[in-house]
Design a protein around this motif. Structure first.
Motif, PDB file in Angstrom:
ATOM      1  N   GLY A 103       0.843  -1.390  -0.083  1.00 31.36           N
ATOM      2  CA  GLY A 103      -0.087  -0.069  -0.100  1.00 31.36           C
ATOM      3  C   GLY A 103       0.740   1.232   0.052  1.00 31.36           C
ATOM      4  N   CYS A 104       2.080   1.106   0.208  1.00 31.14           N
ATOM      5  CA  CYS A 104       2.935   2.392   0.167  1.00 31.14           C
ATOM      6  C   CYS A 104       3.200   2.788  -1.363  1.00 31.14           C
ATOM      7  CB  CYS A 104       4.175   2.226   0.954  1.00 31.14           C
ATOM      8  SG  CYS A 104       3.765   1.783   2.721  1.00 31.14           S
ATOM      9  N   VAL A 123       0.555   4.583   4.731  1.00 30.64           N
ATOM     10  CA  VAL A 123       0.495   4.706   3.343  1.00 30.64           C
ATOM     11  C   VAL A 123       0.949   6.105   2.827  1.00 30.64           C
ATOM     12  CG1 VAL A 123      -1.249   2.966   2.955  1.00 30.64           C
ATOM     13  CG2 VAL A 123      -1.911   5.245   3.353  1.00 30.64           C
TER      14      VAL A 123
END
Length: 257
Positions: free
Chosen positions: A42-43, A106
């Protein structure tokens, strides 16, 4: 979760008796690992949430073996989440967590379906589930810097979902040559909205084949919760009734405090 889609699809159709049990064991081992792996992507740029495909059976052909609940993974209680039996159609689907909930920072957009994504969150908690019929559900909790940021993300989600029917049909027309998507708002409260999308899914983020996708979004304070689950045609029992969707939105809001 594109990898989860692939794992479920690659497992192949369920088979009777012992073969079905062996296939299910292999399937759950794969999706359990992938549910954990999915949380580390998710990053950075946009992350795709993918519904699992129906065991490799195009169009959601029903399983032939009597469905049994998969082995549960023990997860710690999280006050901001609904319990598995509180998820939509919990008594019928018999949801079980695929892994303990994972939280990560994130910096990019998190895509929740073909139409909408969440932007601006500083953290994301993901909890994936599988039903007795090997269909997917998920609870996502997004935390923001403050209430206005969460509200802006929620309003952006509403704007995106307002055009989801057109977007889904355009995707179908390109991939399938025809379109049948119907997106309906099923409930609304002061803090959240629920939608239902009935369509022939296009493989990718969603599974391929006839299905109904349910999406719930609730914003309160600096948090935005998103719950979603899929029904595949011919898998499971009677279709889920959306009459309880308002109550579900209220339950989610209550959990957020």
């Amino acid at each position: 979760m594109p990898g989860l889609t692939h794992a479920l699809r690659s497992a192949g159709p369920a088979r009777p008796a012992g073969s079905a049990l062996r296939a299910r064991a292999t399937l759950l081992a794969a999706v359990g690992a992938l549910a954990v792996l999915a949380t580390v992507s998710g990053c950075g740029g946009a992350t795709r949430h993918s519904a699992a495909a129906p065991g490799g059976v195009p169009g959601g052909v029903p399983v032939t073996a009597t469905p049994t609940p998969p082995a549960a993974v023990t997860a710690p209680a999280v006050s901001t989440q609904l319990s598995a039996d509180q998820l939509p159609a919990g008594a019928v689907e018999r949801w079980q967590p695929l892994a303990a909930p994972r939280t990560q920072a994130v910096t990019g957009a998190i895509q929740v379906n073909e139409c909408a994504s969440i932007t601006g969150a500083v953290s994301w908690q993901q909890q994936a589930y599988v039903s007795a019929y090997r269909t997917p559900a998920e609870q996502d909790l997004f935390r923001f810097q403050d209430g206005p940021a969460a509200r802006a993300a929620y309003q952006n989600l509403l704007t995106q979902m307002a055009s989801c029917q057109d977007q889904s049909r355009a995707l179908q027309a390109k991939a399938l040559g025809s379109s049948d998507a119907l997106v309906t708002q099923t409930a609304a409260t002061g803090q959240g909205i629920a939608w239902s999308r009935q369509w022939t899914g296009v493989e990718g983020i969603s599974a391929a084949g006839p299905q109904t996708d349910h999406l719930y979004a609730v914003q309160q304070g600096s948090a935005l919760a998103v719950v979603h689950f899929d029904e595949w045609a011919g898998v499971g029992t009677a279709p889920y009734s959306t009459r309880a969707d308002g109550d579900l939105l209220t339950s989610v809001a209550h959990r957020l405090g």
